[in-house]
Scaffold this motif. Structure first.
Motif, mmCIF file in Angstrom:
data_model
loop_
_atom_site.group_PDB
_atom_site.id
_atom_site.type_symbol
_atom_site.label_atom_id
_atom_site.label_comp_id
_atom_site.label_asym_id
_atom_site.label_seq_id
_atom_site.Cartn_x
_atom_site.Cartn_y
_atom_site.Cartn_z
ATOM 1 N N TYR A 184 1.086 -1.496 -0.243
ATOM 2 C CA TYR A 184 -0.386 0.106 0.095
ATOM 3 C C TYR A 184 0.798 1.281 0.002
ATOM 4 N N HIS A 187 2.448 1.560 -3.050
ATOM 5 C CA HIS A 187 1.853 2.028 -4.612
ATOM 6 C C HIS A 187 1.163 2.979 -4.529
ATOM 7 N N ARG A 188 0.773 2.963 -3.390
ATOM 8 C CA ARG A 188 -0.707 4.310 -3.237
ATOM 9 C C ARG A 188 -0.181 5.640 -2.498
ATOM 10 N N THR A 189 0.748 5.390 -1.874
ATOM 11 C CA THR A 189 1.029 6.830 -1.158
ATOM 12 C C THR A 189 2.289 7.997 -2.032
ATOM 13 N N ARG A 190 2.115 9.167 -1.995
ATOM 14 C CA ARG A 190 3.087 9.595 -2.803
ATOM 15 C C ARG A 190 4.559 9.615 -1.722
ATOM 16 N N ARG A 193 5.663 6.139 -3.817
ATOM 17 C CA ARG A 193 6.195 7.071 -5.310
ATOM 18 C C ARG A 193 7.256 7.802 -5.553
ATOM 19 N N THR A 194 7.673 8.146 -4.289
ATOM 20 C CA THR A 194 9.037 9.013 -4.445
ATOM 21 C C THR A 194 9.822 8.685 -4.658
ATOM 22 N N TYR A 196 10.142 5.402 -5.743
ATOM 23 C CA TYR A 196 10.701 4.647 -6.865
ATOM 24 C C TYR A 196 11.696 5.898 -8.142
ATOM 25 N N ALA A 197 11.004 7.243 -6.971
ATOM 26 C CA ALA A 197 11.722 8.488 -8.371
ATOM 27 C C ALA A 197 12.433 8.784 -7.453
ATOM 28 N N GLY A 267 14.451 2.113 -7.557
ATOM 29 C CA GLY A 267 14.011 2.054 -8.630
ATOM 30 C C GLY A 267 12.103 1.144 -9.766
ATOM 31 N N VAL A 268 13.116 -0.106 -9.305
ATOM 32 C CA VAL A 268 12.609 -0.674 -10.585
ATOM 33 C C VAL A 268 12.239 -1.559 -9.257
#
Ligand SMILES: Nc1ncnc2c1ncn2[C@@H]1O[C@H](COP(=O)(O)OP(=O)(O)OP(=O)(O)O)[C@@H](O)[C@H]1O
Ligand SMILES: [Mg+2]
Lengths: 320, 514
Positions: A184, A187-190, A193-194, A196-197, A267-268
């Motif tokens: 969760y 994949h679902r929170t800022r 995702r950051t 990953y960024a 990142g992946v």
């Protein structure tokens, strides 16, 4: 720049490959040994590796962000030590749990801050953290401390009955909850995702105005938290605390994550990949124990070969 | 709503006496800069003049050593780009600074994503991203991952990110360097809309035509110092260029004229017949002679880069044959191309090509050594001479071989990338957007260099979004449209208009890159 290639598979390919590998290994076992293909054998995979699943979930955050955490095995040991000696001293279980989790995340926070503030490689900093945590174990006690607390033992031995007569422990439930939570968050929170960024390109993430500091430190806090939780699960599993518990377990966790298709460069990758990686490692172990005559060193050899293969596959994928 | 020029409103951004030094370089010295609401303000200067650095001090990437930054009347000192963003400054930095591993939608909206029940609402995010992209005329799947799109599309996505939020200041550092005329027009349309809404826009470009078309005011920098601030209408090109380069224009013009047309008749170096790759480029025939400059013209997505990648073996052809030196050559990858004397300077200098953390010298030496094979080391003196030669030939600044590539200005990194391939002394040099982000002076030098190389017998395949450049430099021009080769023209008699007509082909320009 082959824009026409189907997109979804290529992204999920490594995870799918790992799942396929798991199915294959399990299929081989089922074909060769009676009693291998039972629900309980699968359940045991989870029971025996619950702590590793939790470690892998935490490690996934760190590796996705482009870092590495070598301290997790030692933090597991430290957690078992704190648990065992705390209980021995008569602390109530909730206090022990909170203390252990707090110690783990604080260690993670400290390592994260050092990595970020002084711009030192995570490898070095967490290596230092590894020695530190291991040393702290022996400050508490050089002997193995067994756990006699009633509540704790009850939780450890409690069996949850699933349909089909298969039983699991609370450890498994906790591990699966951790995986779900990690998915969760990633994949679902800022924040996720950051992560990953930052792993994709830290300088870009910074210029995009994303909170890179919070993420770079945060992943080590999460990993520390997961390690201490894994330590609690390990205490439940072993019912003892010992400074030599979980030696080299950080490498198992890293191996599981990498076999699960997560790029060491960051990142992946996916949490589920790490779970699949743990299951692959567990199945190999089970295979070897079913075989009976092979020494357990074969596990290490197979893991080594698998790692090489997966890293080679990753290289070619990145080069493409 | 262009500001009434006699009595301008108070500036939204005012930078006073900004100074900033990097180890060994004074990047900015006592620079003043004002930006008014409702204007497009061009920041001008040569490569390395300090434009990007000034922008980065405004947006909190660098802290100035001295001077103050005032935003909307208040003095500010941002400590991160995120803070500047919150204060209403949207920035597209030079180079694409996005994450290739994330989706297009995430790259546009991450940090201000729509949420639902505490988590990111992905369907809403994709929808919103699609709308923003549509505003600048881009139609790609927002759910696709960014890395699979060409650089130009990535640049458009970066622009989309900047305009996805309401801002009072929009900073665009060379946003047009890899865009085609169509996209540039679209961008300018949006810029005008925003300007008329009162947004202050800071714009950097080395294309003077664009600057004169869009800007109301300009500030000129040279070597980190302020040269002057003017209304665009008040300065003509000659004066502007003279201010930027600090000397007269004459020298520059001489270079441009030197590129006279020749008719090379060297032996055929490379011959492709029916070479193609499904989904990338239809089968084409192509012949390149030694000493010839062949230009590739076509819109973004017409297959320019794809064709080049086939010739270099970066992508595998699935039909046709390639003959080099009269012998059939099967390209199994870039390595076999390099072995055959083919070099490919890619448009993606960040992703491919340069090692940012190594010095200029190391980057060049790596390339030389890789081309020769590791078993035949080069003597140190030869290496130093070659490095020296190309530093000078390309006017790389600072001319210090030990400077780290990471610390160079964008244009100078581009020159190092070019040098990296030149030192390998290839027989066929494929240049994909070699003058991207390069100032006019250096651009002329690079064109000159290409002509010289050709005269010495190197074959060159020259790709550029800038048609004038292709037409000026090429002996032969291959025109591509919709991933097909549609024409081959004699460069000495062809004009830009003719090529434009062929490219457009009557049909509406194709902007969609899927
Ligand atoms: N991080 C850094 N470390 C050291 N020097 C730097 C750094 N960043 C920029 N410089 C130097 O500062 C000077 C100004 O660079 P800047 O990137 O601002 O130029 P620019 O005007 O944007 O040029 P271009 O048109 O090529 O983009 C250059 O000499 C560059 O080498
Ligand atoms: Mg710049």
């Amino acid at each position: 720049m082959t824009t026409l290639a189907p997109r979804v598979p290529s992204r999920f390919l490594p995870v799918l490959a790992t799942v396929a590998l798991f199915v294959l290994a399990f299929g081989v076992g089922s074909a060769r040994y009676d009693g291998f293909a039972s629900g309980q054998v699968i359940a045991n995979l989870f029971i025996d590796n619950a702590f590793l699943i939790v470690l892998a979930a935490g490690m996934t955050f760190v590796i996705l962000s482009g870092g590495i955490d070598l301290s997790v095995g030692s933090v597991v040991a430290l957690s078992t030590m704190v648990t065992a000696s705390g209980l021995q001293a008569g602390w109530p279980v909730p206090l022990v749990v909170v203390a252990v989790l707090l110690i783990g995340s604080t260690l993670g926070l400290l390592m994260g801050l050092v990595i970020h503030k002084f711009d030192i490689q995570p490898f070095i900093v967490t290596l230092a953290g590894m020695f530190l945590a291991r040393g702290l174990c022996f400050v508490i006690s050089v002997e193995s401390v067994s756990i006699k607390d009633r509540t704790f033992r009850d939780v450890a031995t409690a069996a949850i009955e699933l349909p089909g007569g298969v039983t699991i422990t609370y450890n498994v439930v906790i591990a699966l909850l951790v995986v779900a939570a990690a998915m969760y968050v990633l994949h679902r929170t800022r924040f996720g995702r950051t992560v990953y960024a930052v792993g994709g390109s830290e300088s870009s993430a910074l210029l995009m105005g994303l909170p890179t500091t919070r993420v770079k430190v945060g992943v080590y806090v999460i990993s520390g938290l997961c390690s201490s939780l894994a330590g609690l699960l390990f205490s439940l599993y072993m019912l003892s605390g010992y400074g030599l518990h979980a030696v080299g377990m950080e490498l198992d966790a890293i191996a599981a994550v990498v076999i699960g298709g997560t790029l060491l460069a960051g990142g992946v990758g996916y949490v589920l990949g790490g779970l699949a990686g743990v299951l692959v490692l567990g199945t190999i172990q089970t295979l070897i124990s079913f075989q009976g005559t092979l020494s357990s060193w074969w596990t290490k050899i197979v893991i080594g070969v698998l790692l090489l293969v997966f890293i080679a596959v990753q290289r070619t994928m990145v080069r493409r | 709503m262009t500001p009434p020029l006699n009595e301008p409103p108070p500036p939204v951004v005012e930078m006073r006496g900004i100074s900033l030094a990097f180890p060994g370089v004074k990047a900015l010295q006592d620079v003043d800069f004002r930006l008014f609401p409702g204007e497009v303000h061009a920041l001008m200067g040569e490569n390395g003049a300090g434009k990007s650095t000034l922008i980065k001090t405004l947006t909190g990437v660098h802290r100035p050593d001295g001077g103050q930054v005032v935003l909307g009347g208040d003095e500010v000192a941002f400590s991160s780009p995120g803070e500047a963003q919150h204060a209403g400054i949207s920035t597209v930095y030079q180079e694409v600074n996005l994450c290739a591993n994330l989706t297009v939608a995430e790259n546009i909206l991450l940090g201000r994503e729509p949420r639902r029940f505490g988590g990111i609402d992905f369907p809403a995010m994709r929808k919103r991203a699609g709308e923003v992209l549509a505003r600048i005329g881009v139609h790609i799947d927002p759910g696709s991952s960014l890395g699979e799109h060409p650089i130009a599309v990535q640049q458009l996505v970066a622009i989309a990110r900047a305009i996805a939020v309401d801002c009072r200041v929009l900073v665009l550092d060379e946003p047009t360097s890899s865009l085609d005329a169509g996209e540039v027009a679209e961008l300018f349309r949006i810029m005008r809309v925003l300007r008329d809404e009162g947004v202050a826009i800071l714009f950097v470009s080395h294309f003077l035509d664009q600057v004169y078309e869009i800007s109301d005011r300009m500030t000129v920098l040279r070597n980190g110092s302020l040269v002057g601030e003017h209304l665009t209408a008040d300065v003509d090109r000659r004066t502007l260029i003279a201010q930027m380069i600090g000397r007269d224009l004459g020298a520059l013009e001489a270079i441009e004229d030197a590129a006279e047309k020749r008719h090379p008749d060297g032996p055929v170096l490379l011959h492709a017949s029916e070479l193609g790759r499904r989904g990338a480029i239809d089968p084409f025939d192509l012949e390149i002679r030694a000493g010839e400059v062949v230009g590739l013209a076509g819109l973004l997505g017409s297959g320019r880069t794809e064709l080049a990648r086939l010739l270099f073996g970066a992508d595998r052809a699935d039909s046709g044959r390639l003959v080099v030196d009269g012998k059939p050559l099967r390209l199994r990858g870039p390595r076999s191309a390099i072995a055959a004397g083919i070099a490919f300077s890619s448009e993606d200098r960040k992703g491919e090509g340069l090692v940012a953390d190594l010095s200029i010298r190391d980057n060049l030496v790596l390339a030389m050594q890789a081309a020769r094979g590791w078993t035949r080391p080069l003597p140190r003196r030869t290496k130093d001479q070659l490095v020296e030669k190309y530093l000078k030939a390309l006017d790389i600044r600072p001319a210090n071989p030990d400077a780290l590539v990471r610390t160079l200005s964008g244009g100078n990194q581009q020159k190092v990338l070019l040098a990296r391939w030149l030192v390998t002394e290839p027989r066929l040099l494929i240049l994909d957007e070699p003058t991207r982000g390069i100032d006019i002076g250096a651009k002329a030098q690079i064109q000159q260099l290409v002509t010289t190389l050709a005269a010495e017998g190197t074959a060159v395949l020259f790709i550029s979004a800038e048609l004038e450049e292709v037409v000026r430099i090429s002996d032969r021009i291959v025109v591509l449209r919709d991933r097909r080769k549609i024409a081959e023209l004699d460069g000495s008699v062809t004009g830009v208009d003719e090529v434009v007509e062929l490219i457009a082909g009557g049909a509406a320009p194709e902007k969609v890159v899927s």
